[in-house]
Design a protein around this motif. Structure first.
Motif, PDB file in Angstrom:
ATOM      1  N   LYS A 184       0.824  -1.229   0.000  1.00 36.22           N
ATOM      2  CA  LYS A 184       0.000   0.000   0.000  1.00 36.22           C
ATOM      3  C   LYS A 184       0.855   1.276   0.000  1.00 36.22           C
ATOM      4  N   GLY A 188      -2.613   3.574  -2.157  1.00 34.27           N
ATOM      5  CA  GLY A 188      -3.288   2.400  -1.615  1.00 34.27           C
ATOM      6  C   GLY A 188      -2.904   1.079  -2.256  1.00 34.27           C
ATOM      7  N   GLN A 189      -1.964   1.115  -3.214  1.00 36.55           N
ATOM      8  CA  GLN A 189      -1.545  -0.106  -3.916  1.00 36.55           C
ATOM      9  C   GLN A 189      -0.139  -0.519  -3.483  1.00 36.55           C
TER      10      GLN A 189
END
Length: 203
Positions: A184, A188-189
């Motif tokens: 994240k 958020g990845q």
């Protein structure tokens, strides 16, 4: 510079534990690429609150913290005063809007800055002009990440494509490597970061 308005608003809340930790990772990667830098001048380009550059003050003769957000610069000036730092200066300047005339440095480093810049080639070309002959540009940023979809930032970079672009501008001896990955990390990845080291050759 890209997203200045957004950064103006968050300047005094920017230094979260996560950002401080990532900045340390970035500055460690940059430090590993420095050669005989103690007598050299550096620019922390798009410095934000100076989280990366503050970690590298002892590596250079002088560091100029440069950002297009005055509120970010104000945060750095407070740190410089609080810690009684003597080898740092600040400059609020937007390289996308103005051509730098008297800026020169042996090293320019940028940590997670390029992804905020709409016209990457234009800015890298201007930074080329700022570098002294034989100087180095060090870029730390995210590898291209197809899972990131955003209207305001690039979804990372392909270092090979960046290398081609920079070679056209006149950079040489370009090397890059992926040095960090985490959960994240990027919008958020899960993501990975690379460092690219390029030298100013003769035009």
């Amino acid at each position: 510079m890209g997203n200045t308005d957004k950064f103006e608003m968050i300047a005094n809340k920017y230094d979260t534990p996560e950002r401080i930790e990532i900045a340390k990772v970035c500055s460690d990667a940059i430090r590993n690429h420095l050669v005989d830098a103690k007598s050299k001048s550096a620019i922390d380009f798009g410095c934000g609150t100076g989280l990366v550059g503050m970690n590298l003050l002892n590596e250079f003769h002088s560091v100029l913290f440069l950002d297009s957000s005055q509120n970010m610069i104000n945060e750095i000036e407070q740190k410089i005063a609080d810690f009684n730092i003597h080898n740092a200066e600040t400059l609020c300047f937007d390289i996308e809007k103005e051509r730098p005339t008297d800026l020169q440095a042996d090293y320019i480093f940028m940590g997670q800055v390029l992804l905020h810049i709409p016209d990457v080639e234009f800015v890298l070309s201007r930074l080329f002009d700022v570098l002294n002959e034989g100087g180095h540009l060090l870029i730390v940023d995210f590898n291209k990440n197809e899972k990131v979809v955003s209207d305001i930032v690039h979804n990372g970079f392909n270092p090979e494509e960046l290398t081609d672009m920079m070679t056209k501008i006149g950079y040489k001896d370009i090397q890059f490597k992926t040095f960090y990955s985490g959960d994240k990390l990027f919008m958020g990845q899960d993501a990975s970061m690379f460092i690219l080291d390029a030298k100013k050759g003769h035009r």
